[in-house]
Motif scaffolding. Structure first.
Motif, PDB file in Angstrom:
ATOM      1  N   THR A 122      39.049  47.382  43.443  1.00 23.82           N
ATOM      2  CA  THR A 122      40.010  46.921  43.982  1.00 23.82           C
ATOM      3  C   THR A 122      40.225  45.552  43.202  1.00 23.82           C
ATOM      4  OG1 THR A 122      39.456  47.539  46.347  1.00 23.82           O
ATOM      5  CG2 THR A 122      40.767  45.530  46.225  1.00 23.82           C
ATOM      6  N   VAL A 123      41.422  45.124  42.938  1.00 28.48           N
ATOM      7  CA  VAL A 123      41.760  43.887  42.124  1.00 28.48           C
ATOM      8  C   VAL A 123      42.396  43.299  43.099  1.00 28.48           C
ATOM      9  CG1 VAL A 123      43.906  44.949  41.156  1.00 28.48           C
ATOM     10  CG2 VAL A 123      42.936  42.884  40.251  1.00 28.48           C
ATOM     11  N   VAL A 124      41.995  41.880  43.017  1.00 24.39           N
ATOM     12  CA  VAL A 124      42.712  40.723  44.125  1.00 24.39           C
ATOM     13  C   VAL A 124      43.254  39.642  43.129  1.00 24.39           C
ATOM     14  CG1 VAL A 124      42.494  39.204  45.998  1.00 24.39           C
ATOM     15  CG2 VAL A 124      41.337  41.266  46.121  1.00 24.39           C
ATOM     16  N   LEU A 125      44.748  39.545  43.015  1.00 24.81           N
ATOM     17  CA  LEU A 125      45.354  38.419  42.477  1.00 24.81           C
ATOM     18  C   LEU A 125      45.617  37.577  43.264  1.00 24.81           C
ATOM     19  CD1 LEU A 125      46.608  37.342  39.872  1.00 24.81           C
ATOM     20  CD2 LEU A 125      48.584  38.577  40.703  1.00 24.81           C
ATOM     21  N   VAL A 126      45.223  36.411  42.999  1.00 24.44           N
ATOM     22  CA  VAL A 126      45.462  35.065  44.054  1.00 24.44           C
ATOM     23  C   VAL A 126      46.560  34.405  42.991  1.00 24.44           C
ATOM     24  CG1 VAL A 126      44.894  32.915  45.062  1.00 24.44           C
ATOM     25  CG2 VAL A 126      43.266  34.927  45.100  1.00 24.44           C
TER      26      VAL A 126
END
Length: 186
Positions: A122-126
């Protein structure tokens, strides 16, 4: 039609919200700085990291920011970040002819998002910069779950379109902001 098929493929080939596996977090420091200013809050980065990872496994959390050489407060903040689970990627802030300042770390973020693909689930971009939609699309094609967390008014539609889930900072601010130790207010 092809966009709809691609979206359907992502929805059927990506793990559900629970059991997100190894989570990689990429934070656009400038975008987050302006977003929390807009919201009028101060983030507790320990709470924020825990919120972003949930019950899953943190692979890596990287904070990208421009640095001002003479800013001691910023230097202390970045040192704290390094000692509390974040990798910090920085470069000097450049002053433009119009007086504005910019560090431009989008290429570094995109390169890291893509080059680390396969090592996380999973990639989380903030952040909200639409320039990163292409990189997120690439890792989505490699079956990574894509999540975007940002302030809605500062988020490109292209990012929301490529994401499997989107979270507006406005909706989670109560879960991630610092508590005032003296009076219990945020």
């Amino acid at each position: 039609m092809q966009q709809q098929l691609a979206a359907l493929k992502r929805l059927t080939s990506v793990p559900a919200k629970t059991g997100r596996g190894r989570v990689a977090i990429f934070i656009d420091g400038a975008n987050l700085f302006y977003a929390i200013g807009e919201l009028g809050i101060r983030i507790d980065y320990t709470k924020f990291l825990k919120y972003l990872v949930g019950d899953d496994t943190l692979f890596r959390a990287i904070y990208y920011t421009g640095v001002e050489a003479a800013d001691e407060k910023q230097r202390g903040f970045l040192l704290w970040m390094r000692h509390h689970g974040f990798r910090v990627v920085s470069k000097p802030v450049l002053q433009r002819p119009d007086g504005s300042k910019k560090a431009n770390l989008d290429v570094e973020m995109a390169m890291d998002i893509v080059s680390l693909a396969g090592q996380y689930d999973t990639v989380v971009l903030v952040g909200g910069d639409g320039d990163l939609a292409c990189a997120l699309g690439k890792v989505s094609d490699c079956r990574a779950r894509v999540e975007v967390v940002s302030l809605r008014s500062m988020t490109s539609e292209a990012l929301i379109d490529v994401a499997d889930s989107y979270v507006d900072l406005e909706e989670i601010k109560g879960k991630i902001c610092k508590q005032d130790l003296y009076n219990g207010h945020r």
